[in-house]
Scaffold this active site. Structure first.
Site, PDB file in Angstrom:
ATOM      1  N   HIS A 192    -163.753   4.200  79.382  1.00 39.00           N
ATOM      2  CA  HIS A 192    -164.090   4.117  77.951  1.00 39.00           C
ATOM      3  C   HIS A 192    -164.569   2.729  77.567  1.00 39.00           C
ATOM      4  CE1 HIS A 192    -161.376   7.717  76.999  1.00 39.00           C
ATOM      5  NE2 HIS A 192    -162.626   8.053  76.790  1.00 39.00           N
ATOM      6  N   CYS A 203    -179.759   9.651  84.549  1.00 43.21           N
ATOM      7  CA  CYS A 203    -179.059   9.487  83.267  1.00 43.21           C
ATOM      8  C   CYS A 203    -177.646   8.972  83.453  1.00 43.21           C
ATOM      9  CB  CYS A 203    -179.064  10.779  82.468  1.00 43.21           C
ATOM     10  SG  CYS A 203    -178.142  12.108  83.261  1.00 43.21           S
TER      11      CYS A 203
HETATM   12  C1  PEP Z   1    -173.153  11.323  85.477  1.00 42.96           C
HETATM   13  O1  PEP Z   1    -172.293  11.931  86.138  1.00 42.96           O
HETATM   14  O2  PEP Z   1    -173.796  10.358  85.923  1.00 42.96           O
HETATM   15  C2  PEP Z   1    -173.436  11.730  84.099  1.00 42.96           C
HETATM   16  C3  PEP Z   1    -174.440  11.211  83.419  1.00 42.96           C
HETATM   17  O3  PEP Z   1    -172.579  12.621  83.533  1.00 42.96           O
HETATM   18  P1  PEP Z   1    -171.146  12.186  82.919  1.00 42.96           P
HETATM   19  O4  PEP Z   1    -171.011  10.705  83.028  1.00 42.96           O
HETATM   20  O5  PEP Z   1    -171.133  12.667  81.511  1.00 42.96           O
HETATM   21  O6  PEP Z   1    -170.208  12.935  83.802  1.00 42.96           O
END
Ligand code: PEP
Ligand code: MG
Length: 553
Positions: free
Chosen positions: A195, A484
């Site tokens: 977080h 992402c």
């Molecule tokens: C990831 O796993 O890189 C992602 C973007 O999804 P999250 O962080 O929400 O699991």
């Protein structure tokens, strides 16, 4: 032993880089009030009901204040505060307190003891539950403050720009940081996806986590924090301060995203709500984390309610790419209304697309809501499924999305999906690589564990090889492949990802200007050379050094 003597040579502490930026300032530390055990003597029986009511009221007041702060916050901070408020009303914890008061304990002792019992239980369960211990202690301190009639613990608000060093930060503290006063953040615990890291990224505060030896650095010490290298130099000499690199500060970058020689790279935002303003110059939304929109909810949001939310995001980015991820519930993001089973390994259990197997209709209703929002706004959103591991999962998700007129893609978070990216692309229109989970699963290392953060480092050559594999499949199929995960927000790594063939980068809006500025400084050929160098490396440290050298830094 850490040196804070100005005459002694500087000491360099190492951690995991999270948010780029070089900052030099004095250390401040959060002040937590000492937790009292309360009076030792038990209460007379006649006084116990009133004491229990006083305690319930104190917990309710803390929850109400956190909820109120959530309504004033935005983005991840708002979500985190709302989730924190629900913890102050946790039924099992409140019942454990109540039982102790009924047995005679005064409220202060009952809260302290019940919290200790729960903290030990959570610690035994291991990550991700153990991560909640910091949250629980924070709630305990707030309730104790309320019971004792003193003010709740707060993050210090220094007059001078300062670097906040803490063992760990409770979400409510992290959400409260003022980037004008707290210019750098370092924690002893936490990982790159904790977080604290997520909020620091959103606020654009240079940040390093999992710093060994940080506990020994006292308030008032002068430190140089390098959020790209992941170092804290204690007692830097004046020459170091004067010659500190400018880091990856954005300067006058104004977008759109492209390398120095004009190779376009879409720079997109990771969001969990419609942005109040600008979103850092994002050219669209690369990841709408819909599960974060509904944290703390016990009842599934209706199709209309979901459609209204998605419609707001589509309107804010009219005419631009908006990728809506279907619920990635489970593991580190459990949702009340999904009702997750108790599993020994939640990260390897029923999460992401797998929740659709147990909850018929949940995915269909969410995609229907996206289709309604698309129709109402006249926009063309993309939808993507999390945690895809097989070609069949991608195929059936794509068929469902297309039946509703939506353009389907999937996340590459499981190594199996990277290995079969070419065959998955026979069915979907795009891929988006989630490096947070891809690192977790490729390296068999819990993404929430501070002890394993060197393994979950996205600079691990094995992780980058998988990203390269997905990007190559995308190029061959003529379809976009974005990133992402948090890797996209590291300016140097962003350039490497471009060199690997990634077509878009999606990140917390505050990270976009620094990434944009870095890409504008390098050519596509330099990015490719850096990617080749990284793939030839054998360690994450070597990969970083090789990328820097290839880009002439
Ligand atoms: C990831 O796993 O890189 C992602 C973007 O999804 P999250 O962080 O929400 O699991
Ligand atoms: Mg993920």
């Amino acid at each position: 032993m850490t040196s804070t003597n100005p005459a002694a040579p500087p000491t360099v502490l190492r951690g995991v880089p999270v948010v780029a930026g070089v900052r030099c300032a004095q250390v401040i530390r959060p002040v937590r009030m000492p937790v009292s055990d309360g009076p030792a003597a038990d209460l007379a029986e006649t006084l116990r009901p009133a004491e229990a009511a006083r305690c319930t009221a104190a917990a309710a007041a803390v929850a109400a204040r956190l909820r109120e702060r959530a309504t004033r916050a935005t983005g991840a901070a708002a979500q985190v505060l709302a989730a924190h408020a629900t913890l102050a009303q946790d039924r099992a914890w409140l019942a454990a307190i109540d039982n102790r008061i009924t047995a005679g304990a005064p409220a202060v002792r009952a809260v302290a003891e019940a919290t200790q019992e729960f903290a030990e239980m959570l610690t035994k369960l291991g990550a991700p539950m153990a991560e909640r211990v910091t949250d629980l202690y924070d709630i305990r301190d707030r309730v104790l403050a309320e019971l004792c009639g003193i003010s709740e613990p707060v993050v210090p608000q220094p007059d001078q720009p300062s670097i906040l060093c803490a063992r760990d930060l409770a979400p409510a503290d992290a959400a409260e940081l003022d980037p004008a006063r707290i210019i750098g953040l370092a924690t002893t615990l936490g990982g790159p996806t904790s977080h604290t890291a997520i909020i620091a990224r959103e606020l654009g505060i240079a940040c390093v986590v999992a710093v060994a030896g940080l506990d020994e650095v006292p308030a008032g010490a002068m430190v140089l924090l390098d959020g790209s290298a992941g170092t804290i130099t204690v007692g830097p000499d004046p020459a170091q301060i004067a010659t500190a690199p400018a880091g990856h500060d954005a300067g006058a970058w104004i977008g759109p995203g492209a390398t120095a020689d004009g190779h376009p790279v879409a720079l997109l935002a990771n969001l969990q709500d419609a942005p109040a303003a600008g979103a850092g110059g994002a050219e669209g939304v690369g990841l709408l984390r819909t599960e974060l929109c509904f944290l703390g909810r016990d009842v599934e949001p209706t199709v209309d309610e979901q459609a209204e939310l998605y419609g707001r995001v589509l309107t804010a980015f009219a005419g631009r790419t908006v990728v809506i991820r279907t619920l990635d519930a489970g593991s580190d993001k459990p949702l009340g209304f999904v009702g997750h089973p108790v599993e020994p390994n939640p990260a390897l259990g029923i999460r992401g697309i797998r929740t659709a197997w147990r909850h018929p209709g949940l995915l269909e209703r969410q995609l229907e809501a996206v289709a309604v929002a698309a129709r109402d706004t006249g926009q063309r959103p993309w939808v993507m499924a999390p945690m895809i591991a097989t070609v069949d999962e991608a195929k059936s998700f794509a068929a469902l999305a297309r039946s509703l007129g939506l353009s389907p893609g999937v996340m590459v978070e499981v190594p199996a999906a990277a290995l079969l990216a070419d065959r998955i692309l026979d069915h979907v229109d795009f891929l988006s690589v989630g490096t947070n989970d891809l690192a977790q699963y490729a390296m068999a290392a819990d993404r929430m564990s501070a002890d394993l953060s060197a393994l979950t480092d996205p600079w691990q050559p094995a992780v980058l090889a998988l990203v390269g594999m997905a990007a190559r499949a995308g190029r061959a199929a003529g379809k976009p492949v974005g990133v992402c995960g948090e890797a996209a927000a590291d300016p140097l790594l962003a350039a490497v990802l471009v060199g690997l063939g990634v077509t878009s980068l999606s990140m917390a809006p505050a990270a976009i200007p620094a990434v944009g500025a870095q890409l504008a400084r390098v050519t596509e050929a330099q990015c490719r050379a850096a990617a080749d160098a990284v793939l030839a490396a054998t360690t994450s440290v070597g990969a970083r050094a090789a990328a820097r050298a290839a880009m002439g830094e």
